[in-house]
Design an enzyme around this catalytic site. Structure first.
Site, PDB file in Angstrom:
ATOM      1  N   HIS A 219      -4.381  -3.423 -14.818  1.00 37.58           N
ATOM      2  CA  HIS A 219      -3.095  -3.284 -15.509  1.00 37.58           C
ATOM      3  C   HIS A 219      -2.224  -4.524 -15.403  1.00 37.58           C
ATOM      4  O   HIS A 219      -1.183  -4.604 -16.032  1.00 37.58           O
ATOM      5  CB  HIS A 219      -2.318  -2.091 -14.950  1.00 37.58           C
ATOM      6  CG  HIS A 219      -1.807  -2.321 -13.563  1.00 37.58           C
ATOM      7  ND1 HIS A 219      -2.620  -2.281 -12.460  1.00 37.58           N
ATOM      8  CD2 HIS A 219      -0.568  -2.606 -13.094  1.00 37.58           C
ATOM      9  CE1 HIS A 219      -1.906  -2.527 -11.378  1.00 37.58           C
ATOM     10  NE2 HIS A 219      -0.661  -2.735 -11.723  1.00 37.58           N
TER      11      HIS A 219
HETATM   12  N1  UDP Z   1      -3.474   5.062  -8.470  1.00 33.22           N
HETATM   13  C1  UDP Z   1      -3.426   6.404  -8.795  1.00 33.22           C
HETATM   14  N2  UDP Z   1      -3.989   6.821  -9.971  1.00 33.22           N
HETATM   15  C2  UDP Z   1      -4.599   5.967 -10.838  1.00 33.22           C
HETATM   16  C3  UDP Z   1      -4.641   4.594 -10.489  1.00 33.22           C
HETATM   17  C4  UDP Z   1      -4.065   4.176  -9.307  1.00 33.22           C
HETATM   18  O1  UDP Z   1      -2.901   7.208  -8.035  1.00 33.22           O
HETATM   19  O2  UDP Z   1      -5.082   6.412 -11.879  1.00 33.22           O
HETATM   20  C5  UDP Z   1      -2.814   4.621  -7.226  1.00 33.22           C
HETATM   21  C6  UDP Z   1      -3.637   3.738  -6.315  1.00 33.22           C
HETATM   22  O3  UDP Z   1      -4.405   4.496  -5.433  1.00 33.22           O
HETATM   23  C7  UDP Z   1      -2.579   2.925  -5.596  1.00 33.22           C
HETATM   24  C8  UDP Z   1      -1.457   2.851  -6.578  1.00 33.22           C
HETATM   25  O4  UDP Z   1      -1.711   3.812  -7.597  1.00 33.22           O
HETATM   26  O5  UDP Z   1      -2.081   3.605  -4.462  1.00 33.22           O
HETATM   27  C9  UDP Z   1      -1.442   1.464  -7.161  1.00 33.22           C
HETATM   28  O6  UDP Z   1      -0.536   1.366  -8.159  1.00 33.22           O
HETATM   29  P1  UDP Z   1      -0.540   0.145  -9.143  1.00 33.22           P
HETATM   30  O7  UDP Z   1      -1.940  -0.327  -9.312  1.00 33.22           O
HETATM   31  O8  UDP Z   1       0.234   0.587 -10.324  1.00 33.22           O
HETATM   32  O9  UDP Z   1       0.345  -0.930  -8.402  1.00 33.22           O
HETATM   33  P2  UDP Z   1       0.022  -2.108  -7.398  1.00 33.22           P
HETATM   34  O10 UDP Z   1      -0.606  -1.532  -6.181  1.00 33.22           O
HETATM   35  O11 UDP Z   1      -0.860  -3.077  -8.115  1.00 33.22           O
HETATM   36  O12 UDP Z   1       1.353  -2.704  -7.106  1.00 33.22           O
END
Ligand code: UDP
Length: 389
Positions: A219
């Site tokens: 994403h």
């Molecule tokens: N996650 C979730 N469902 C999904 C994809 C990701 O619950 O379909 C969770 C994942 O386990 C992690 C969090 O969302 O804890 C990550 O969010 P994101 O990738 O949006 O943000 P980042 O960690 O890159 O800041």
């Protein structure tokens, strides 16, 4: 720097109800702050900026993680970065003027994190930064600027790892503001992972076999802002699926919009595409994946608790620990991703056995207890050095 106080720090006098404002705005903040909010209990005053405010990315996370009903800011989601920060900051300042918190807690590097930190700073309210000291050293990433700015105004810097603490020291941040706490990801994963029977049922529902599929999420702007980058990721996932390994792809709203904008739907035909899944389901699916492919920050930490291999589709990472501990590798979106995936899928049983025995570099599952105790200490005696906590 404060060493990890072990075992769990002694409980302190409870903080006044609603006295600690926890400011957040996105899915990963809901996940990572959940165990700390539980530790703070009735002292929590949860403020949601509304950056992610739909059922799929926020509503069910609030519910499933058992979080209290937040105060919700308005008009923040969907704006460019400066607009999100400005809208949040104005509303937070008014809220803190009306009802001044004893401390403000923010986590990570989002626009909500920066807005919460600036609002605390403007009213001279003690500021706690959870996951302080992460650095990608990539100044093209807005998150890098957010986290650096927040670290330099926070009063309590909760570094998850020794490397994070070293980054803070390298920027001459005061030793007495830095505490090595571990990362709250350990306790949230342990607390949210469904039990074995529920996981077996989950895999059945998706038609998947344990250790026999790839779970992919992308994403980040570097993978979704151009047709070339997104097309390169999707083409490699398509190739893996064509070679016979099922690929489950829960798609982030930004990625779905980019696929439509660039006309890349054809590359999704062989993938098992869903919308974003709830947290417990995501962990259950990740727990049994032969391989994870992601550009997410949180997944880089979760893979070390779940003992699963991860290909990180990014040019840099602010979380080198998973790579250093052998759980993950950084890959470019095209051929490099495909080549690594084929190599790692070819030695799945050996790799999984090795990772199952490897400890997570993110701590012992007591980070939230430490951060809650240190926050209470900061509220009671703002001028006291952390070593006395
Ligand atoms: N996650 C979730 N469902 C999904 C994809 C990701 O619950 O379909 C969770 C994942 O386990 C992690 C969090 O969302 O804890 C990550 O969010 P994101 O990738 O949006 O943000 P980042 O960690 O890159 O800041």
């Amino acid at each position: 720097m404060t060493a990890c106080p072990t075992p769990k720090p002694a409980p302190r006098r409870p903080l006044a109800p609603g006295s600690v404002a926890v400011v957040l705005g996105t899915r990963p903040e809901l996940v990572k702050l959940a165990p700390l909010i539980h530790e703070l209990g009735p002292a929590t005053r949860l403020v949601h900026t509304g950056q992610h405010w739909d059922e799929a990315m926020s509503g069910r996370f609030l519910r499933d993680l058992g979080l209290p009903r937040p105060e919700l800011l308005t008009g923040v989601g969907g704006r460019p970065r400066a607009g999100q920060i400005a809208r949040s900051l104005g509303q937070l300042d008014a809220a803190f003027a009306e009802d001044r918190p004893a401390a403000v807690v923010v986590q990570g590097d989002t626009n909500a994190t920066l807005a919460g930190a600036l609002a605390a700073n403007a009213r001279d309210i003690p500021l706690v930064h959870v996951e302080a000291g992460l650095r990608s050293f990539d100044r093209a990433m807005p998150e890098e600027h957010n986290r650096v700015m927040v670290d330099h105004i926070a009063d309590l810097l909760c570094a998850a790892t020794p490397g994070n603490a070293a980054n803070l020291r390298a920027e001459s941040l005061a030793e007495e503001r830095i505490a090595l706490t571990g990362n709250t990801v350990v306790e949230v994963v342990r607390g949210s992972l469904p039990h074995a029977a529920a996981r077996a049922h989950l895999l059945d529902r998706h038609g998947l076999t344990a250790d026999g599929y790839v779970l992919a999420t992308v994403h980040r702007p570097e993978n979704t802002d151009t047709a070339e980058a997104l097309g390169a990721v999707l083409a490699e996932l398509d190739r893996i699926a064509r070679a016979g390994t099922p690929v489950l792809f829960p798609m982030h709203p930004r990625t779905r919009a980019a696929v439509e904008r660039f006309g890349l739907d054809g590359l999704l035909e062989r993938l098992a595409v869903t919308g974003p899944v709830g947290y417990a389901d995501f962990l259950g699916l990740a727990r049994h994946a032969a391989l994870l492919v992601s550009d997410s920050g949180g997944v880089q930490e979760e893979c070390t608790v779940l003992g699963r291999p991860l290909l990180v589709v990014r040019r840099s990472t602010e979380r080198p620990e998973a790579v250093e501990a052998g759980f993950a590798a950084l890959v470019a979106p095209g051929a490099e991703l495909g080549a690594h995936a084929r190599t790692w899928l070819a030695d799945t049983p050996e790799r999984l056995a090795r990772l199952a025995a490897a400890p997570s570099p993110y701590g012992d599952g007591l980070a939230s207890a430490r951060i809650a105790a240190l926050t209470a200490r900061l509220v009671e005696e703002p001028a006291a050095p952390l070593l006395a906590a």
